[in-house]
Enzyme design. Structure first.
Site, short mmCIF file in Angstrom:
data_model
loop_
_atom_site.label_atom_id
_atom_site.label_comp_id
_atom_site.label_asym_id
_atom_site.label_seq_id
_atom_site.Cartn_x
_atom_site.Cartn_y
_atom_site.Cartn_z
N GLY A 1 0.82 -1.21 0.00
CA GLY A 1 0.00 0.00 0.00
C GLY A 1 0.85 1.25 0.00
O GLY A 1 2.08 1.19 -0.11
N ASN A 2 0.19 2.39 0.11
CA ASN A 2 0.86 3.68 0.12
C ASN A 2 0.84 4.28 1.52
O ASN A 2 -0.13 4.12 2.27
CB ASN A 2 0.17 4.65 -0.85
#
Length: 397
Positions: free
Chosen positions: A203-204
């Site tokens: 993810g970010n």
């Protein structure tokens, strides 16, 4: 800029006032603090003295106050007095003119603007005597920010929780305005996660602070806000005009945004959306193999949410964010065109002091047929308020 006196009383939310002090300081205000004895059970006066570079007023009779009338000096200095958290005890004292400690005595002598931020158990808040006292304070000219409904220190949900720092700051500095009255605003915040197996994900990075600040600012400007949040590291706002929808993956965010978009006037995509997801998701936890030191993960692109809504927009205003590490102007300008956005807010996330988890931001605003507009470094709450003003102006153009 103003002289802000924050009067801290003995509620569990007293620890949050440290962040409130910092928010006013970032706004350019000078802050001094007074505390009751009970407040010092939760946070020490030393903490506030260190932050403000002023002695914290806790006692009218200490040796250091022998040569001055400390409460009058602080009262005369004050432009705005904020009582936070305001317990039922201090509310009762102020409503009935009782002054028996440093805080109540100073407030009684203060002729400046006074703002009360109640915080207490829901049963105490709903007690008829508390409500009578609140009405009396309003009649006496105090401004009151109603407590939020949410999880209380006692472990159950009720009305009495202190609003989040961003909302308090917004109430004191900007008060409620009608810049976005009648508008429906959809905001995404936080990072998305793409599952690899039942226990792992990619993810970010994102704290969610910017998107949450925008939600508070828009709600304070009269909008009905839907806040779609992924993974965040801060508390969610508790506000009657903010509806919260939680998501995890980029596809969940896409589905939610597309569902809500048709009923939306303004879309602000502040979420850190993962650009890739695993082609295959394992049903069981992937175990380490003794005979193999490598693990190859094949990824595919995730849906482009901003481009998807840009292609179908009608009357809606679309604002996107661009977190860049290089060639900010070139990349942001390209994103403005390719996504059919009305505005792109871009920042360099590797710049010291404005990257991930920071309370501050420094952005450049990109709009069609206009030169890039760089803004100075400021708190995310201040930036959110400026962006709301810009958005409201753009709606009126």
């Amino acid at each position: 800029m103003a002289n802000v006196a924050i009067h801290v009383t003995g509620g569990i939310a007293a620890y949050k006032i440290v962040s409130l002090v910092r928010e006013f300081q970032k706004h350019g205000d000078t802050v001094r603090v007074a505390m009751t004895d009970s407040a010092q059970k939760f946070v020490t006066s030393t903490t506030f003295s260190a932050l403000t570079k002023y002695p914290t007023l806790t006692n009218l009779w200490t040796k250091e106050n022998e040569d001055k009338i400390a409460h009058i000096e602080l009262a005369d200095w004050t432009d705005i007095a904020v009582v936070a958290p305001a317990t039922a005890d201090i509310i009762g004292k102020l409503a009935n003119g009782i002054s028996d400690d440093a805080v109540s005595t100073t407030l009684l002598a203060t002729s400046a603007r006074k703002v009360i931020i109640p915080a207490m158990n829901s049963h105490m808040w709903s007690n008829p005597s508390t409500q009578r006292n609140i009405q009396q304070l309003k009649q006496d000219g105090y401004e009151v920010l109603a407590p939020a409904t949410g999880r209380l220190a006692e472990g159950y949900t009720g009305t009495g929780r202190m609003p989040e720092v961003a909302e308090i700051f917004n109430f004191v500095v900007n008060q409620k305005n009608d810049l976005l009255s009648g508008k429906r605003v959809l905001i995404s915040a936080g990072g998305t996660r793409e599952r690899i197996d039942p226990v792992r994900f990619i993810g970010n990075r994102s704290s969610g602070k910017m998107g949450i600040a925008l939600a508070v600012a828009a709600a304070s400007a009269g909008a009905e806000v839907t806040l779609v949040v992924g993974q965040i590291s801060v508390e969610l706002p508790v506000h009657p005009q903010i509806k919260i929808i939680k998501i995890e993956s980029t596809n969940e965010l896409l589905n939610t945004v597309m569902t809500e978009f048709t009923q939306t006037d303004i879309l602000i995509m502040a979420a850190a959306v993962a650009d890739f997801e695993p082609e295959m998701i394992a049903d069981q936890k992937i175990k380490k193999a003794a005979d193999n030191d490598e693990f190859v993960l094949k990824l595919k692109k995730t849906p482009d949410i901003l481009k998807s809504v840009g292609a179908i927009k009608k009357h809606q205003l679309i604002i996107g964010f661009a977190a860049e590490t290089q060639e900010l102007n070139k990349n942001a300008q390209a994103k403005l065109v390719s996504k059919h956005a009305d505005m792109i807010i871009a920042n360099n996330v590797v710049t010291d002091g404005i990257g991930f988890e920071s309370n501050d931001n420094q952005v450049t605003i990109f709009e069609s047929q206009q030169d890039p507009k760089p803004l100075t470094k400021m708190s995310k709450m201040q930036l959110a308020n400026q962006l709301v003003e810009l958005i409201a102006k753009k709606l009126g153009d």
